[in-house]
Scaffold this motif. Sequence first.
Motif, PDB file in Angstrom:
ATOM      1  N   SER A  85      52.671   5.364  -8.585  1.00 25.88           N
ATOM      2  CA  SER A  85      53.251   7.125  -7.990  1.00 25.88           C
ATOM      3  C   SER A  85      52.016   8.353  -8.365  1.00 25.88           C
ATOM      4  O   SER A  85      51.247   8.885  -7.704  1.00 25.88           O
ATOM      5  CB  SER A  85      54.700   7.448  -8.518  1.00 25.88           C
ATOM      6  N   VAL A  86      51.655   8.317  -9.394  1.00 25.08           N
ATOM      7  CA  VAL A  86      50.500   9.140 -10.315  1.00 25.08           C
ATOM      8  C   VAL A  86      49.276   8.459  -8.945  1.00 25.08           C
ATOM      9  O   VAL A  86      48.534   9.592  -8.313  1.00 25.08           O
ATOM     10  CB  VAL A  86      49.932   9.275 -11.217  1.00 25.08           C
ATOM     11  N   SER A  87      49.612   7.940  -9.210  1.00 27.34           N
ATOM     12  CA  SER A  87      47.602   7.267  -8.138  1.00 27.34           C
ATOM     13  C   SER A  87      47.659   7.602  -6.695  1.00 27.34           C
ATOM     14  O   SER A  87      47.024   7.828  -5.918  1.00 27.34           O
ATOM     15  CB  SER A  87      47.441   5.299  -8.191  1.00 27.34           C
ATOM     16  N   TYR A  88      49.081   7.445  -6.041  1.00 27.35           N
ATOM     17  CA  TYR A  88      49.531   7.982  -4.903  1.00 27.35           C
ATOM     18  C   TYR A  88      49.679   9.781  -4.237  1.00 27.35           C
ATOM     19  O   TYR A  88      48.947  10.126  -3.641  1.00 27.35           O
ATOM     20  CB  TYR A  88      50.491   7.540  -4.030  1.00 27.35           C
ATOM     21  N   ALA A  89      49.956  10.471  -5.706  1.00 31.44           N
ATOM     22  CA  ALA A  89      49.815  12.012  -5.871  1.00 31.44           C
ATOM     23  C   ALA A  89      48.365  12.254  -5.682  1.00 31.44           C
ATOM     24  O   ALA A  89      48.605  12.888  -5.120  1.00 31.44           O
ATOM     25  CB  ALA A  89      50.655  11.822  -6.902  1.00 31.44           C
ATOM     26  N   ILE A  90      47.037  11.322  -6.664  1.00 25.84           N
ATOM     27  CA  ILE A  90      45.856  11.938  -6.398  1.00 25.84           C
ATOM     28  C   ILE A  90      45.758  11.442  -5.526  1.00 25.84           C
ATOM     29  O   ILE A  90      44.218  12.070  -4.670  1.00 25.84           O
ATOM     30  CB  ILE A  90      45.119  10.986  -7.575  1.00 25.84           C
ATOM     31  N   ILE A  91      46.195  10.844  -4.619  1.00 28.63           N
ATOM     32  CA  ILE A  91      45.087   9.505  -3.298  1.00 28.63           C
ATOM     33  C   ILE A  91      45.608  11.169  -2.204  1.00 28.63           C
ATOM     34  O   ILE A  91      45.039  12.072  -1.445  1.00 28.63           O
ATOM     35  CB  ILE A  91      45.849   8.954  -2.530  1.00 28.63           C
ATOM     36  N   LEU A  92      46.944  11.521  -2.575  1.00 29.85           N
ATOM     37  CA  LEU A  92      47.268  12.925  -1.290  1.00 29.85           C
ATOM     38  C   LEU A  92      46.421  14.165  -1.486  1.00 29.85           C
ATOM     39  O   LEU A  92      46.423  14.545  -0.793  1.00 29.85           O
ATOM     40  CB  LEU A  92      48.974  12.993  -1.449  1.00 29.85           C
ATOM     41  N   LEU A  93      45.871  14.008  -3.013  1.00 25.36           N
ATOM     42  CA  LEU A  93      45.647  15.528  -3.289  1.00 25.36           C
ATOM     43  C   LEU A  93      44.115  15.287  -3.194  1.00 25.36           C
ATOM     44  O   LEU A  93      43.283  16.396  -2.101  1.00 25.36           O
ATOM     45  CB  LEU A  93      45.428  15.558  -4.836  1.00 25.36           C
ATOM     46  N   PHE A  94      43.509  13.606  -2.971  1.00 27.20           N
ATOM     47  CA  PHE A  94      41.491  13.808  -2.059  1.00 27.20           C
ATOM     48  C   PHE A  94      42.371  14.719  -0.291  1.00 27.20           C
ATOM     49  O   PHE A  94      41.409  15.307  -0.475  1.00 27.20           O
ATOM     50  CB  PHE A  94      41.853  12.358  -2.615  1.00 27.20           C
ATOM     51  N   ILE A  95      43.104  13.415   0.367  1.00 25.40           N
ATOM     52  CA  ILE A  95      43.655  14.202   1.547  1.00 25.40           C
ATOM     53  C   ILE A  95      43.466  15.434   1.818  1.00 25.40           C
ATOM     54  O   ILE A  95      42.873  16.354   2.949  1.00 25.40           O
ATOM     55  CB  ILE A  95      44.673  12.942   2.443  1.00 25.40           C
ATOM     56  N   TYR A  96      44.225  16.385   1.038  1.00 24.72           N
ATOM     57  CA  TYR A  96      44.191  17.460   1.279  1.00 24.72           C
ATOM     58  C   TYR A  96      42.901  18.180   0.458  1.00 24.72           C
ATOM     59  O   TYR A  96      42.896  19.023   1.379  1.00 24.72           O
ATOM     60  CB  TYR A  96      45.236  18.443  -0.406  1.00 24.72           C
ATOM     61  N   LEU A  97      41.838  18.248  -0.368  1.00 27.91           N
ATOM     62  CA  LEU A  97      40.890  18.841  -0.581  1.00 27.91           C
ATOM     63  C   LEU A  97      40.028  18.341   0.935  1.00 27.91           C
ATOM     64  O   LEU A  97      39.078  19.507   1.224  1.00 27.91           O
ATOM     65  CB  LEU A  97      40.215  18.129  -1.708  1.00 27.91           C
ATOM     66  N   LEU A  98      40.280  17.263   1.234  1.00 26.63           N
ATOM     67  CA  LEU A  98      39.074  16.778   2.317  1.00 26.63           C
ATOM     68  C   LEU A  98      39.482  17.206   3.551  1.00 26.63           C
ATOM     69  O   LEU A  98      38.280  18.116   4.003  1.00 26.63           O
ATOM     70  CB  LEU A  98      38.641  15.305   2.573  1.00 26.63           C
ATOM     71  N   TYR A  99      40.607  17.543   3.471  1.00 30.14           N
ATOM     72  CA  TYR A  99      41.153  18.791   5.271  1.00 30.14           C
ATOM     73  C   TYR A  99      40.713  19.546   4.890  1.00 30.14           C
ATOM     74  O   TYR A  99      40.073  20.086   5.598  1.00 30.14           O
ATOM     75  CB  TYR A  99      42.665  18.504   4.827  1.00 30.14           C
ATOM     76  N   LYS A 100      40.930  20.349   3.952  1.00 29.41           N
ATOM     77  CA  LYS A 100      40.269  21.751   3.389  1.00 29.41           C
ATOM     78  C   LYS A 100      39.085  22.049   3.485  1.00 29.41           C
ATOM     79  O   LYS A 100      38.493  23.135   4.410  1.00 29.41           O
ATOM     80  CB  LYS A 100      41.074  22.236   2.254  1.00 29.41           C
ATOM     81  N   ALA A 101      37.983  20.633   2.475  1.00 23.14           N
ATOM     82  CA  ALA A 101      36.959  20.725   3.457  1.00 23.14           C
ATOM     83  C   ALA A 101      36.099  20.778   4.437  1.00 23.14           C
ATOM     84  O   ALA A 101      35.013  21.937   5.090  1.00 23.14           O
ATOM     85  CB  ALA A 101      35.912  19.932   1.815  1.00 23.14           C
ATOM     86  N   TYR A 102      36.372  19.802   5.362  1.00 24.04           N
ATOM     87  CA  TYR A 102      36.613  20.074   6.425  1.00 24.04           C
ATOM     88  C   TYR A 102      36.727  21.093   7.888  1.00 24.04           C
ATOM     89  O   TYR A 102      36.115  21.287   8.346  1.00 24.04           O
ATOM     90  CB  TYR A 102      37.193  19.240   7.295  1.00 24.04           C
ATOM     91  N   LYS A 103      38.079  21.956   7.358  1.00 18.44           N
ATOM     92  CA  LYS A 103      38.289  22.858   8.023  1.00 18.44           C
ATOM     93  C   LYS A 103      37.342  24.253   7.848  1.00 18.44           C
ATOM     94  O   LYS A 103      36.884  24.389   8.304  1.00 18.44           O
ATOM     95  CB  LYS A 103      39.412  23.406   7.895  1.00 18.44           C
ATOM     96  N   ASN A 104      36.872  23.796   6.383  1.00 16.38           N
ATOM     97  CA  ASN A 104      35.253  25.274   6.310  1.00 16.38           C
ATOM     98  C   ASN A 104      34.295  25.204   6.249  1.00 16.38           C
ATOM     99  O   ASN A 104      33.227  26.167   7.037  1.00 16.38           O
ATOM    100  CB  ASN A 104      35.285  25.434   5.029  1.00 16.38           C
ATOM    101  N   ILE A 105      34.573  23.848   7.575  1.00 19.59           N
ATOM    102  CA  ILE A 105      32.417  23.726   7.612  1.00 19.59           C
ATOM    103  C   ILE A 105      32.731  24.224   8.915  1.00 19.59           C
ATOM    104  O   ILE A 105      33.819  24.176   9.953  1.00 19.59           O
ATOM    105  CB  ILE A 105      32.230  22.164   8.069  1.00 19.59           C
ATOM    106  N   THR A 106      31.789  25.360   9.384  1.00 18.91           N
ATOM    107  CA  THR A 106      31.633  25.923  10.575  1.00 18.91           C
ATOM    108  C   THR A 106      30.147  26.331  11.177  1.00 18.91           C
ATOM    109  O   THR A 106      29.038  26.316   9.962  1.00 18.91           O
ATOM    110  CB  THR A 106      32.624  26.457  10.612  1.00 18.91           C
ATOM    111  N   ALA A 107      29.392  25.746  11.773  1.00 20.39           N
ATOM    112  CA  ALA A 107      27.929  25.992  12.200  1.00 20.39           C
ATOM    113  C   ALA A 107      28.165  27.838  12.993  1.00 20.39           C
ATOM    114  O   ALA A 107      26.507  27.161  12.239  1.00 20.39           O
ATOM    115  CB  ALA A 107      28.225  24.792  14.102  1.00 20.39           C
ATOM    116  N   THR A 108      28.573  28.126  12.545  1.00 19.46           N
ATOM    117  CA  THR A 108      28.414  29.622  12.781  1.00 19.46           C
ATOM    118  C   THR A 108      28.556  30.177  11.114  1.00 19.46           C
ATOM    119  O   THR A 108      27.362  31.454  11.253  1.00 19.46           O
ATOM    120  CB  THR A 108      29.535  30.900  13.246  1.00 19.46           C
ATOM    121  N   ASP A 109      28.583  30.293  10.551  1.00 18.90           N
ATOM    122  CA  ASP A 109      27.359  29.687   8.496  1.00 18.90           C
ATOM    123  C   ASP A 109      25.906  30.034   8.460  1.00 18.90           C
ATOM    124  O   ASP A 109      25.656  29.922   9.704  1.00 18.90           O
ATOM    125  CB  ASP A 109      28.415  29.109   7.279  1.00 18.90           C
ATOM    126  N   SER A 110      25.673  30.486   7.181  1.00 19.01           N
ATOM    127  CA  SER A 110      24.152  30.338   7.315  1.00 19.01           C
ATOM    128  C   SER A 110      24.103  28.978   7.150  1.00 19.01           C
ATOM    129  O   SER A 110      24.789  28.509   7.087  1.00 19.01           O
ATOM    130  CB  SER A 110      23.880  31.542   6.785  1.00 19.01           C
TER     131      SER A 110
END
Lengths: 211, 164
Positions: A85-110
């Motif tokens: 269960s902990v390992s699946y929770a960690i996978i979910l955490l990684f999915i969330y972190l990745l999603y957030k990181a990708y959402k933050n990528i924008t070509a209008t940044d410096s």
Amino acid sequence: MDELELLKKDWGKRKPQFEQVSVDEIYAMLHKKSSSIVKILFYISIAELIFWILLNSIPFFSSDAYKEQINMVYKNDTTFYIVLSVSYAIILLFIYLLYKAYKNITATDSVRVLMQRILKTRKIIQYYVIYNLLMAFTAMVLGSYYGIVNDPVIYEQFNGFNQTQIIISIGIMVIFTLMFVLLTWVFYRILYGILIRRLLKNYKELKKLEI
Amino acid sequence: MDHSLEHSFVDLLGKHQNIVHKVCRLYTNNQDAHNDLFQEITIQLWKAFPKFRGESKFSTWMYRVALNTAITLYRKSTRTLNTQEFDSIQYKIEAEPYDDTEEQQLKLLYDAVHQLNDIEKALVFLYLEDKNYAEISDTLGISEVNARVKMNRVKTKLKTILNP
């Protein structure tokens, strides 16, 4: 005269002729698919997530006999299910972190911030891979231990071994595990090495300016 | 899909497309790569367009997205690059009566700029577009002082390339 000044004079005064792209062509381009590095990294991270989730789920997809054997080896140990269960929770955490990181990528940044954000997503995936390799390593070691202790067939076999044979078997297991971990690591180094070589080079160039 | 948004985007890009062409010119060596990069920049501009609030000029906003795409997002075409092709097809300078030596010098200069690395090209591009150091530093994400220092180094580097 300064070389760049000469170029600037030319750049502004005698605009180079470019074949103009028509409005229709621009419309068509809007519906084409991007082949940016971010997209490639995104697909790779999805593939990573799926690959490791499938690998972790093998016991649930396999035959009843295999499941029975697993249950016997781990003796329906609650610790085993907690770890799972902990390992699946960690996978979910990684999915969330990745999603957030990708959402933050924008070509209008410096330029620098954009590079940092892309490198951050790669870092998350890298941690995910390290985490999975550690888990794979631990699982292999623990699996072997539980197998030897709880599986009567393996236990019998090991019981008949003399000390040298036991040391050799453990040695072989350790070498195989290490080779698996090492090969996976090399694979990732090569994969990301090729993909982000240019990005890393440019990022280092920008960072060098800050020194 | 919002058609009026699409329409205004195509209209604006159509008017300012030379900015994209100029970036493509600096970062590619042949017509195919130029077209590939142009398309990728267009896609990135379109993706970012809903967030464009008109606080800056459309052209200023374009510089950033176009450079980001050329430097970071775009994966270089695997096709063989042929610099000869670059010189002969796409970028003919308008034929005006002009001093031959200056013409020759310009050609050498453009070749020299092509030998710079991606970050140096971005500096040169913004400089040629008459951007001040505040804008250059803002676009690249470095300090103004560092932008100046780097620009001076680029000038020296160009001199070295031209007079080995």
